[in-house]
Design a protein around this motif. Structure first.
Motif, PDB file in Angstrom:
ATOM      1  N   TRP A  15      47.549  70.251  90.383  1.00 52.20           N
ATOM      2  CA  TRP A  15      47.760  68.943  91.264  1.00 52.20           C
ATOM      3  C   TRP A  15      49.588  68.479  91.626  1.00 52.20           C
ATOM      4  O   TRP A  15      50.384  68.863  91.424  1.00 52.20           O
ATOM      5  CB  TRP A  15      47.833  68.140  90.344  1.00 52.20           C
ATOM      6  CG  TRP A  15      47.872  66.393  90.474  1.00 52.20           C
ATOM      7  CD1 TRP A  15      47.142  65.957  91.677  1.00 52.20           C
ATOM      8  CD2 TRP A  15      48.812  65.048  90.034  1.00 52.20           C
ATOM      9  NE1 TRP A  15      47.475  64.183  92.349  1.00 52.20           N
ATOM     10  CE2 TRP A  15      48.363  64.254  91.581  1.00 52.20           C
ATOM     11  CE3 TRP A  15      50.004  65.649  89.497  1.00 52.20           C
ATOM     12  CZ2 TRP A  15      49.485  63.172  90.857  1.00 52.20           C
ATOM     13  CZ3 TRP A  15      50.952  64.413  89.314  1.00 52.20           C
ATOM     14  CH2 TRP A  15      49.855  63.026  90.127  1.00 52.20           C
ATOM     15  N   PRO A  17      51.462  65.950  93.289  1.00 56.73           N
ATOM     16  CA  PRO A  17      51.901  64.269  93.050  1.00 56.73           C
ATOM     17  C   PRO A  17      51.767  63.938  95.073  1.00 56.73           C
ATOM     18  O   PRO A  17      52.015  63.092  95.444  1.00 56.73           O
ATOM     19  CB  PRO A  17      52.385  64.326  92.307  1.00 56.73           C
ATOM     20  CG  PRO A  17      52.666  65.722  92.318  1.00 56.73           C
ATOM     21  CD  PRO A  17      51.953  66.625  92.452  1.00 56.73           C
ATOM     22  N   CYS A  20      49.036  64.213  97.262  1.00 54.40           N
ATOM     23  CA  CYS A  20      47.576  63.353  96.824  1.00 54.40           C
ATOM     24  C   CYS A  20      47.892  61.412  97.401  1.00 54.40           C
ATOM     25  O   CYS A  20      49.005  61.261  97.472  1.00 54.40           O
ATOM     26  CB  CYS A  20      48.160  62.913  95.317  1.00 54.40           C
ATOM     27  SG  CYS A  20      46.508  61.746  94.059  1.00 54.40           S
ATOM     28  N   ARG A  22      45.507  59.198  96.615  1.00 56.77           N
ATOM     29  CA  ARG A  22      44.914  58.114  95.499  1.00 56.77           C
ATOM     30  C   ARG A  22      43.569  57.570  95.457  1.00 56.77           C
ATOM     31  O   ARG A  22      43.668  56.633  95.754  1.00 56.77           O
ATOM     32  CB  ARG A  22      45.760  56.905  95.352  1.00 56.77           C
ATOM     33  CG  ARG A  22      47.635  56.967  95.083  1.00 56.77           C
ATOM     34  CD  ARG A  22      48.281  58.358  93.736  1.00 56.77           C
ATOM     35  NE  ARG A  22      48.749  58.349  93.361  1.00 56.77           N
ATOM     36  CZ  ARG A  22      49.843  59.782  93.270  1.00 56.77           C
ATOM     37  NH1 ARG A  22      49.744  60.436  94.409  1.00 56.77           N
ATOM     38  NH2 ARG A  22      50.952  59.949  93.322  1.00 56.77           N
ATOM     39  N   GLY A  24      40.917  58.209  94.681  1.00 50.60           N
ATOM     40  CA  GLY A  24      39.968  58.072  93.325  1.00 50.60           C
ATOM     41  C   GLY A  24      38.863  58.706  92.306  1.00 50.60           C
ATOM     42  O   GLY A  24      38.149  58.012  92.098  1.00 50.60           O
ATOM     43  N   TYR A  34      39.506  62.391  84.764  1.00 51.01           N
ATOM     44  CA  TYR A  34      40.936  61.496  85.286  1.00 51.01           C
ATOM     45  C   TYR A  34      41.333  60.543  84.727  1.00 51.01           C
ATOM     46  O   TYR A  34      40.949  59.317  84.952  1.00 51.01           O
ATOM     47  CB  TYR A  34      40.759  62.009  86.358  1.00 51.01           C
ATOM     48  CG  TYR A  34      40.697  63.686  86.717  1.00 51.01           C
ATOM     49  CD1 TYR A  34      41.858  64.278  86.796  1.00 51.01           C
ATOM     50  CD2 TYR A  34      39.625  63.717  87.398  1.00 51.01           C
ATOM     51  CE1 TYR A  34      41.886  65.613  88.191  1.00 51.01           C
ATOM     52  CE2 TYR A  34      39.296  64.753  87.709  1.00 51.01           C
ATOM     53  CZ  TYR A  34      40.038  66.197  88.372  1.00 51.01           C
ATOM     54  OH  TYR A  34      39.821  67.128  88.365  1.00 51.01           O
ATOM     55  N   PRO A  36      45.047  57.826  85.448  1.00 53.61           N
ATOM     56  CA  PRO A  36      46.046  57.710  85.203  1.00 53.61           C
ATOM     57  C   PRO A  36      46.993  56.990  85.024  1.00 53.61           C
ATOM     58  O   PRO A  36      47.628  57.177  84.449  1.00 53.61           O
ATOM     59  CB  PRO A  36      46.078  56.891  87.340  1.00 53.61           C
ATOM     60  CG  PRO A  36      44.476  56.630  87.210  1.00 53.61           C
ATOM     61  CD  PRO A  36      43.573  57.394  85.874  1.00 53.61           C
ATOM     62  N   TRP A  41      48.033  63.147  82.809  1.00 53.45           N
ATOM     63  CA  TRP A  41      46.857  62.046  82.857  1.00 53.45           C
ATOM     64  C   TRP A  41      44.956  62.745  82.725  1.00 53.45           C
ATOM     65  O   TRP A  41      44.283  62.510  83.435  1.00 53.45           O
ATOM     66  CB  TRP A  41      47.258  61.608  84.205  1.00 53.45           C
ATOM     67  CG  TRP A  41      47.269  62.009  85.372  1.00 53.45           C
ATOM     68  CD1 TRP A  41      47.768  63.221  85.998  1.00 53.45           C
ATOM     69  CD2 TRP A  41      45.901  62.231  86.799  1.00 53.45           C
ATOM     70  NE1 TRP A  41      47.507  63.645  86.762  1.00 53.45           N
ATOM     71  CE2 TRP A  41      46.486  62.787  87.776  1.00 53.45           C
ATOM     72  CE3 TRP A  41      44.812  61.578  86.809  1.00 53.45           C
ATOM     73  CZ2 TRP A  41      45.941  63.125  88.763  1.00 53.45           C
ATOM     74  CZ3 TRP A  41      44.692  61.671  87.863  1.00 53.45           C
ATOM     75  CH2 TRP A  41      44.442  62.515  88.748  1.00 53.45           C
ATOM     76  N   CYS A  59      38.033  66.790  95.808  1.00 53.40           N
ATOM     77  CA  CYS A  59      39.543  65.570  96.496  1.00 53.40           C
ATOM     78  C   CYS A  59      39.534  65.368  98.482  1.00 53.40           C
ATOM     79  O   CYS A  59      39.907  66.713  98.533  1.00 53.40           O
ATOM     80  CB  CYS A  59      40.116  66.593  96.169  1.00 53.40           C
ATOM     81  SG  CYS A  59      42.224  65.328  96.477  1.00 53.40           S
ATOM     82  N   SER A  61      42.098  65.036 100.486  1.00 55.29           N
ATOM     83  CA  SER A  61      43.512  65.290 100.602  1.00 55.29           C
ATOM     84  C   SER A  61      43.918  66.630 100.580  1.00 55.29           C
ATOM     85  O   SER A  61      44.564  66.662 100.498  1.00 55.29           O
ATOM     86  CB  SER A  61      44.445  64.289  99.873  1.00 55.29           C
ATOM     87  OG  SER A  61      44.573  64.460  98.273  1.00 55.29           O
TER      88      SER A  61
END
Length: 70
Positions: A15, A17, A20, A22, A24, A34, A36, A41, A59, A61
């Protein structure tokens, strides 16, 4: 770039960050993996490697990726 690794038997979830957005998608698809609010997490033990791979490919992103453990 910062990458966090979450290991399971067959697969390691990666991951990033800072990438990301977000969206969801991960939380909606695999809420037992998952969460958060929790730390850590990502709980890879709550899904099979196939379930994780399927979700990670969705995903938006690219913040989530994986590598197979040998």
């Amino acid at each position: 770039m910062d990458t966090h690794e979450y290991n399971a038997d067959e697969i390691t979830v990666l991951w990033k960050p800072k990438v990301c957005i977000r969206a969801g998608v991960c939380v909606k698809m695999l809420p037992k993996v998952y969460n958060p609010i929790d730390r850590p997490w990502i709980k890879t033990e709550n899904a099979t490697a196939e379930e994780l791979k399927d979700q990670i490919t969705k995903c938006p992103s690219g913040a989530l990726s994986y590598k197979l453990n040998s």
